[in-house]
Write a protein that holds these residues in place. Structure first.
Motif, short mmCIF file in Angstrom:
data_model
loop_
_atom_site.label_atom_id
_atom_site.label_comp_id
_atom_site.label_asym_id
_atom_site.label_seq_id
_atom_site.Cartn_x
_atom_site.Cartn_y
_atom_site.Cartn_z
N GLU A 2 -1.76 -69.35 -9.19
CA GLU A 2 -1.45 -69.94 -10.49
C GLU A 2 -2.24 -69.25 -11.61
O GLU A 2 -3.43 -69.00 -11.47
CB GLU A 2 -1.79 -71.43 -10.44
CG GLU A 2 -1.10 -72.25 -11.49
CD GLU A 2 -1.30 -73.72 -11.22
OE1 GLU A 2 -2.29 -74.27 -11.72
OE2 GLU A 2 -0.46 -74.31 -10.52
N GLU A 6 -0.77 -71.47 -16.80
CA GLU A 6 -0.06 -72.52 -16.07
C GLU A 6 -1.00 -73.69 -15.76
O GLU A 6 -0.60 -74.85 -15.86
CB GLU A 6 0.51 -71.94 -14.76
CG GLU A 6 1.34 -72.90 -13.96
CD GLU A 6 2.61 -73.35 -14.66
OE1 GLU A 6 3.17 -74.38 -14.25
OE2 GLU A 6 3.06 -72.69 -15.62
N THR A 7 -2.22 -73.40 -15.42
CA THR A 7 -3.21 -74.46 -15.18
C THR A 7 -3.46 -75.25 -16.45
O THR A 7 -3.54 -76.49 -16.43
CB THR A 7 -4.53 -73.86 -14.67
OG1 THR A 7 -4.27 -73.13 -13.47
CG2 THR A 7 -5.55 -74.94 -14.38
N ARG A 9 -1.35 -75.63 -18.94
CA ARG A 9 -0.15 -76.41 -19.21
C ARG A 9 -0.14 -77.69 -18.38
O ARG A 9 0.11 -78.78 -18.90
CB ARG A 9 1.10 -75.58 -18.90
CG ARG A 9 2.41 -76.29 -19.20
CD ARG A 9 3.62 -75.50 -18.70
NE ARG A 9 3.80 -75.60 -17.27
CZ ARG A 9 4.41 -76.63 -16.66
NH1 ARG A 9 4.90 -77.62 -17.35
NH2 ARG A 9 4.55 -76.63 -15.36
N LYS A 10 -0.45 -77.57 -17.10
CA LYS A 10 -0.46 -78.73 -16.22
C LYS A 10 -1.56 -79.72 -16.62
O LYS A 10 -1.36 -80.93 -16.58
CB LYS A 10 -0.65 -78.30 -14.77
CG LYS A 10 0.57 -77.64 -14.19
CD LYS A 10 0.35 -77.25 -12.75
CE LYS A 10 1.59 -76.62 -12.15
NZ LYS A 10 1.40 -76.27 -10.73
N THR A 11 -2.71 -79.21 -17.01
CA THR A 11 -3.80 -80.07 -17.44
C THR A 11 -3.41 -80.83 -18.71
O THR A 11 -3.66 -82.03 -18.83
CB THR A 11 -5.08 -79.24 -17.69
OG1 THR A 11 -5.41 -78.54 -16.50
CG2 THR A 11 -6.24 -80.12 -18.11
N ALA A 14 -0.91 -83.56 -17.82
CA ALA A 14 -1.56 -84.68 -17.13
C ALA A 14 -2.34 -85.53 -18.12
O ALA A 14 -2.29 -86.77 -18.08
CB ALA A 14 -2.47 -84.16 -16.03
N THR A 65 4.82 -86.45 -15.87
CA THR A 65 4.26 -85.88 -14.64
C THR A 65 5.31 -85.11 -13.84
O THR A 65 4.95 -84.20 -13.09
CB THR A 65 3.62 -86.96 -13.76
OG1 THR A 65 4.55 -88.00 -13.49
CG2 THR A 65 2.37 -87.52 -14.40
N GLN A 67 7.26 -83.05 -15.11
CA GLN A 67 7.25 -81.71 -15.69
C GLN A 67 6.11 -80.85 -15.14
O GLN A 67 6.18 -79.64 -15.22
CB GLN A 67 7.16 -81.80 -17.20
CG GLN A 67 8.39 -82.39 -17.84
CD GLN A 67 8.29 -82.46 -19.34
OE1 GLN A 67 7.39 -81.89 -19.94
NE2 GLN A 67 9.21 -83.15 -19.96
N ILE A 68 5.09 -81.50 -14.58
CA ILE A 68 3.98 -80.74 -14.01
C ILE A 68 4.47 -79.93 -12.81
O ILE A 68 4.03 -78.80 -12.59
CB ILE A 68 2.82 -81.69 -13.60
CG1 ILE A 68 2.19 -82.28 -14.87
CG2 ILE A 68 1.77 -80.95 -12.80
CD1 ILE A 68 1.15 -83.34 -14.59
N LEU A 69 5.39 -80.48 -12.05
CA LEU A 69 5.87 -79.80 -10.86
C LEU A 69 6.91 -78.74 -11.16
O LEU A 69 7.19 -77.90 -10.30
CB LEU A 69 6.45 -80.84 -9.88
CG LEU A 69 5.47 -81.91 -9.42
CD1 LEU A 69 6.18 -82.93 -8.56
CD2 LEU A 69 4.30 -81.30 -8.69
N LYS A 71 8.47 -75.35 -12.76
CA LYS A 71 7.90 -74.02 -13.05
C LYS A 71 8.45 -73.48 -14.34
O LYS A 71 9.47 -73.77 -14.80
CB LYS A 71 8.21 -73.07 -11.91
CG LYS A 71 7.49 -73.48 -10.67
CD LYS A 71 7.18 -72.26 -9.85
CE LYS A 71 6.34 -72.74 -8.67
NZ LYS A 71 5.31 -71.88 -8.33
#
Length: 71
Positions: A2, A6-7, A9-11, A14, A65, A67-69, A71
């Motif tokens: 990753e 991307e990290t 974006r996920k953070t 969340a 959440t 959307q976290i999964l 890509k």
């Protein structure tokens, strides 16, 4: 592996999901409390506001959440 972007974006998603859940519950609980004060219907408005806040909050939480999964 990753990427840093991307990290991040996920953070961000969340954090946003948690804040949205908390904010929805608090905001609609306050609206219910104020409705109780205005209509003298205690504690019906507070309970309805809390329940609606939880429903809206969890709906938004799961929407964000999911959307976290992606890509």
């Amino acid at each position: 592996k990753e990427t840093v972007g991307e990290t991040a974006r996920k953070t961000g998603l969340a954090f946003s999901a948690g804040l949205t859940l908390f904010g929805s519950v608090v905001a609609l609980t306050v609206v219910g409390f104020l409705a109780d004060m205005f209509f003298d219907s205690s504690p019906k408005g507070l309970i309805i506001g809390l329940i609606l806040g939880a429903i809206v909050g969890f709906f938004q939480f799961f929407r964000l959440t999911s959307q976290i999964l992606k890509k």
